[in-house]
Every structure is written in structure tokens, then in C-alpha cells.
Design a protein around this motif. Structure first.
Motif, PDB file in Angstrom:
ATOM      1  N   GLY A 188      30.757  -7.455  25.571  1.00  0.00           N
ATOM      2  CA  GLY A 188      29.823  -6.548  25.330  1.00  0.00           C
ATOM      3  C   GLY A 188      29.276  -5.384  24.548  1.00  0.00           C
ATOM      4  O   GLY A 188      30.627  -5.219  24.135  1.00  0.00           O
ATOM      5  N   GLU A 189      28.140  -5.203  24.536  1.00  0.00           N
ATOM      6  CA  GLU A 189      28.319  -3.090  23.478  1.00  0.00           C
ATOM      7  C   GLU A 189      28.808  -2.310  24.115  1.00  0.00           C
ATOM      8  O   GLU A 189      29.301  -1.821  23.420  1.00  0.00           O
ATOM      9  N   LYS A 190      29.016  -2.011  25.728  1.00  0.00           N
ATOM     10  CA  LYS A 190      30.070  -0.904  25.949  1.00  0.00           C
ATOM     11  C   LYS A 190      31.237  -1.864  26.267  1.00  0.00           C
ATOM     12  O   LYS A 190      32.262  -0.739  26.521  1.00  0.00           O
ATOM     13  N   GLY A 191      31.946  -2.998  25.592  1.00  0.00           N
ATOM     14  CA  GLY A 191      33.251  -3.559  25.809  1.00  0.00           C
ATOM     15  C   GLY A 191      34.442  -2.435  24.751  1.00  0.00           C
ATOM     16  O   GLY A 191      33.090  -2.704  22.967  1.00  0.00           O
ATOM     17  N   MET A 192      35.030  -2.560  24.884  1.00  0.00           N
ATOM     18  CA  MET A 192      36.423  -2.156  23.536  1.00  0.00           C
ATOM     19  C   MET A 192      37.377  -3.059  23.729  1.00  0.00           C
ATOM     20  O   MET A 192      37.811  -3.186  25.244  1.00  0.00           O
ATOM     21  N   VAL A 193      37.738  -3.919  22.874  1.00  0.00           N
ATOM     22  CA  VAL A 193      38.415  -4.613  22.649  1.00  0.00           C
ATOM     23  C   VAL A 193      39.651  -4.228  21.781  1.00  0.00           C
ATOM     24  O   VAL A 193      39.705  -4.472  20.848  1.00  0.00           O
ATOM     25  N   HIS A 194      41.431  -3.996  21.186  1.00  0.00           N
ATOM     26  CA  HIS A 194      41.828  -4.322  20.676  1.00  0.00           C
ATOM     27  C   HIS A 194      43.914  -5.057  20.621  1.00  0.00           C
ATOM     28  O   HIS A 194      44.225  -5.670  22.108  1.00  0.00           O
TER      29      HIS A 194
ATOM     30  N   LYS B  81      46.327  -7.873  19.986  1.00  0.00           N
ATOM     31  CA  LYS B  81      47.137  -8.798  19.106  1.00  0.00           C
ATOM     32  C   LYS B  81      46.682  -9.956  18.574  1.00  0.00           C
ATOM     33  O   LYS B  81      46.979 -10.115  17.673  1.00  0.00           O
ATOM     34  N   GLU B  82      46.089 -10.625  19.671  1.00  0.00           N
ATOM     35  CA  GLU B  82      45.548 -12.338  19.281  1.00  0.00           C
ATOM     36  C   GLU B  82      44.865 -12.463  20.562  1.00  0.00           C
ATOM     37  O   GLU B  82      44.889 -12.297  21.953  1.00  0.00           O
ATOM     38  N   LEU B  83      43.508 -12.562  19.846  1.00  0.00           N
ATOM     39  CA  LEU B  83      42.359 -13.033  21.027  1.00  0.00           C
ATOM     40  C   LEU B  83      42.396 -14.685  20.521  1.00  0.00           C
ATOM     41  O   LEU B  83      42.524 -14.855  19.470  1.00  0.00           O
ATOM     42  N   LYS B  84      42.750 -15.918  20.705  1.00  0.00           N
ATOM     43  CA  LYS B  84      42.391 -17.113  20.586  1.00  0.00           C
ATOM     44  C   LYS B  84      41.017 -17.690  21.989  1.00  0.00           C
ATOM     45  O   LYS B  84      41.606 -17.965  22.931  1.00  0.00           O
ATOM     46  N   ALA B  85      40.564 -17.922  21.247  1.00  0.00           N
ATOM     47  CA  ALA B  85      39.555 -18.577  22.554  1.00  0.00           C
ATOM     48  C   ALA B  85      38.478 -20.028  21.958  1.00  0.00           C
ATOM     49  O   ALA B  85      38.528 -19.972  20.849  1.00  0.00           O
ATOM     50  N   ARG B  86      37.638 -20.651  22.486  1.00  0.00           N
ATOM     51  CA  ARG B  86      36.707 -21.483  21.937  1.00  0.00           C
ATOM     52  C   ARG B  86      35.643 -20.866  21.313  1.00  0.00           C
ATOM     53  O   ARG B  86      35.865 -21.340  19.937  1.00  0.00           O
ATOM     54  N   ASP B  87      35.153 -19.682  21.836  1.00  0.00           N
ATOM     55  CA  ASP B  87      33.881 -18.978  20.939  1.00  0.00           C
ATOM     56  C   ASP B  87      34.112 -17.620  21.126  1.00  0.00           C
ATOM     57  O   ASP B  87      34.215 -17.640  22.574  1.00  0.00           O
ATOM     58  N   VAL B  88      33.683 -16.970  20.492  1.00  0.00           N
ATOM     59  CA  VAL B  88      34.130 -15.010  20.564  1.00  0.00           C
ATOM     60  C   VAL B  88      32.716 -15.137  20.232  1.00  0.00           C
ATOM     61  O   VAL B  88      32.220 -14.785  19.181  1.00  0.00           O
ATOM     62  N   ILE B  89      31.896 -14.003  21.105  1.00  0.00           N
ATOM     63  CA  ILE B  89      30.936 -13.132  20.467  1.00  0.00           C
ATOM     64  C   ILE B  89      30.647 -11.656  20.655  1.00  0.00           C
ATOM     65  O   ILE B  89      31.797 -11.210  22.223  1.00  0.00           O
ATOM     66  N   ILE B  90      30.933 -10.973  20.212  1.00  0.00           N
ATOM     67  CA  ILE B  90      31.068  -9.789  19.878  1.00  0.00           C
ATOM     68  C   ILE B  90      29.810  -8.597  19.475  1.00  0.00           C
ATOM     69  O   ILE B  90      29.141  -8.662  18.306  1.00  0.00           O
ATOM     70  N   ALA B  91      29.502  -7.975  20.758  1.00  0.00           N
ATOM     71  CA  ALA B  91      28.883  -6.868  21.396  1.00  0.00           C
ATOM     72  C   ALA B  91      29.000  -5.590  20.913  1.00  0.00           C
ATOM     73  O   ALA B  91      28.061  -4.671  20.996  1.00  0.00           O
ATOM     74  N   GLY B  92      30.420  -5.699  20.956  1.00  0.00           N
ATOM     75  CA  GLY B  92      30.582  -4.162  21.461  1.00  0.00           C
ATOM     76  C   GLY B  92      32.279  -3.558  20.145  1.00  0.00           C
ATOM     77  O   GLY B  92      31.714  -4.231  18.650  1.00  0.00           O
ATOM     78  N   LYS B  93      32.831  -3.491  20.172  1.00  0.00           N
ATOM     79  CA  LYS B  93      34.266  -3.352  18.935  1.00  0.00           C
ATOM     80  C   LYS B  93      35.669  -3.774  19.280  1.00  0.00           C
ATOM     81  O   LYS B  93      35.497  -3.596  20.443  1.00  0.00           O
ATOM     82  N   LEU B  94      36.236  -4.605  18.655  1.00  0.00           N
ATOM     83  CA  LEU B  94      37.043  -5.600  18.724  1.00  0.00           C
ATOM     84  C   LEU B  94      37.906  -5.037  16.948  1.00  0.00           C
ATOM     85  O   LEU B  94      37.125  -5.792  16.251  1.00  0.00           O
TER      86      LEU B  94
END
Length: 165
Positions: free
Chosen positions: A62-68, A70-83
Motif C-alpha cells: 500500500g501507499e504507506k507500506g515499506m518492504v525491504h 531479500k526475495e519476494l516471490k508471488a503470483r502478482d505484485v502491486i507496489i503503491a508504496g516503497k519496495l
């Protein structure tokens, strides 16, 4: 208002939304989670996540989300915040107008909206070539990509061959 994140009936490509199990795991605003997370559900991150994340469904930052990661694996990924980190999606990666991604992407489809920020590398591949289980580390993946490029091999061919092993 953000489209494509939440409980909409269509995903970012405009096609029918495929929920994994009908549940959404939420890391809420003001929350911080560290470590490795495996989920059969869709995941929405409005807080902070640090570590490795594996989901058979959609991961939405989400817009306020922050992700750091090493590895992110998923079917689909939507980034509205920071990754920041390595992202691998069997389907699509979408960076919305408020999103920022710094790192590497391996996906079937990449969508970057006007105003979004993407700093890094991307590799487009066939969805069937991706494996959504924990496998090589992001550094092993980067080293393999660099070695294949230096040897004159197409990066996609090297990634596909390595994933088939």
C-alpha cells in the motif's frame, strides 16, 4: 484512491481477479514484521516488512507500506508504496503512480504507471518458467545474470535454464 489494491473484482490488467483463498493477510500501518513469511493467501502491506516473502497469491504494498526484501516471490505484485529488493512474479508486477521499486524484477508482465519510480533491472519471462518456492538467493541470481551477460548469453536464456535446474 488506489485501484487494483484491495477487494476489487479486477486486477491491474483488467482481467478477472484471482484470489488465492478468499483471505487477505494484512501487515497494518504501524506494524513491523521481520523474517520469512510463506502464505497461501493474498498479502497487503501497509506497515513495514523486512525479510523474505513467498505467496501463491497477490502481494500488494500500500501507499504507506515499506518492504525491504531479500526475495519476494508471488503470483502478482502491486507496489503503491516503497519496495527494495528482488521481486519475482509468475504473472505481473505493477508499480502505481505512488510506487517506488529499487532492485530487480523477474516477471511475465511489468507495468509502470506515470509518476512511478523504478531503479534497477527487469527480466521478462514466460510465466511457466518461474518457480514460486524459495530457491536461489537474490545475490546468486544477480551473479548468474552478470556471468551470462559477460559470456554473451542472453539473460533470459540463462535465467530460464537456471530455473529449470
Amino acid at each position: 484512491m488506489m485501484m487494483g489494491i484491495g477487494r476489487s473484482k479486477t486486477n491491474a490488467t483488467g482481467k478477472g481477479f484471482k484470489r488465492s483463498s478468499g483471505t487477505v493477510t494484512l501487515i497494518g500501518e504501524g506494524s513491523r514484521m521481520e523474517g520469512e513469511m510463506n502464505s497461501q493467501a493474498d498479502i497487503r502491506i501497509e506497515g513495514e516488512f523486512v525479510g523474505s516473502l513467498y505467496a501463491t497469491g497477490e502481494v500488494a504494498v500500500g501507499e504507506k507500506g515499506m518492504v525491504h526484501c531479500k526475495e519476494l516471490k508471488a503470483r502478482d505484485v502491486i507496489i503503491a508504496g516503497k519496495l527494495e529488493g528482488f521481486v519475482q512474479a509468475d504473472g505481473f508486477v505493477r508499480i502505481t503512480s505512488t510506487g517506488r521499486l529499487t532492485g530487480r524484477i523477474v516477471a511475465g508482465t511489468l507495468m509502470i504507471e506515470q509518476g512511478a519510480i523504478f531503479e534497477g533491472q527487469s527480466l521478462m519471462t514466460q510465466p511457466s518458467a518461474l518457480q514460486l518456492q524459495p530457491s536461489e538467493t537474490a545475490s546468486e541470481s544477480a551473479a548468474m545474470l552478470a556471468a551470462s551477460t559477460a559470456a554473451g548469453q542472453a539473460p533470459e536464456a540463462a535465467m530460464t535454464a537456471a530455473m529449470a535446474e
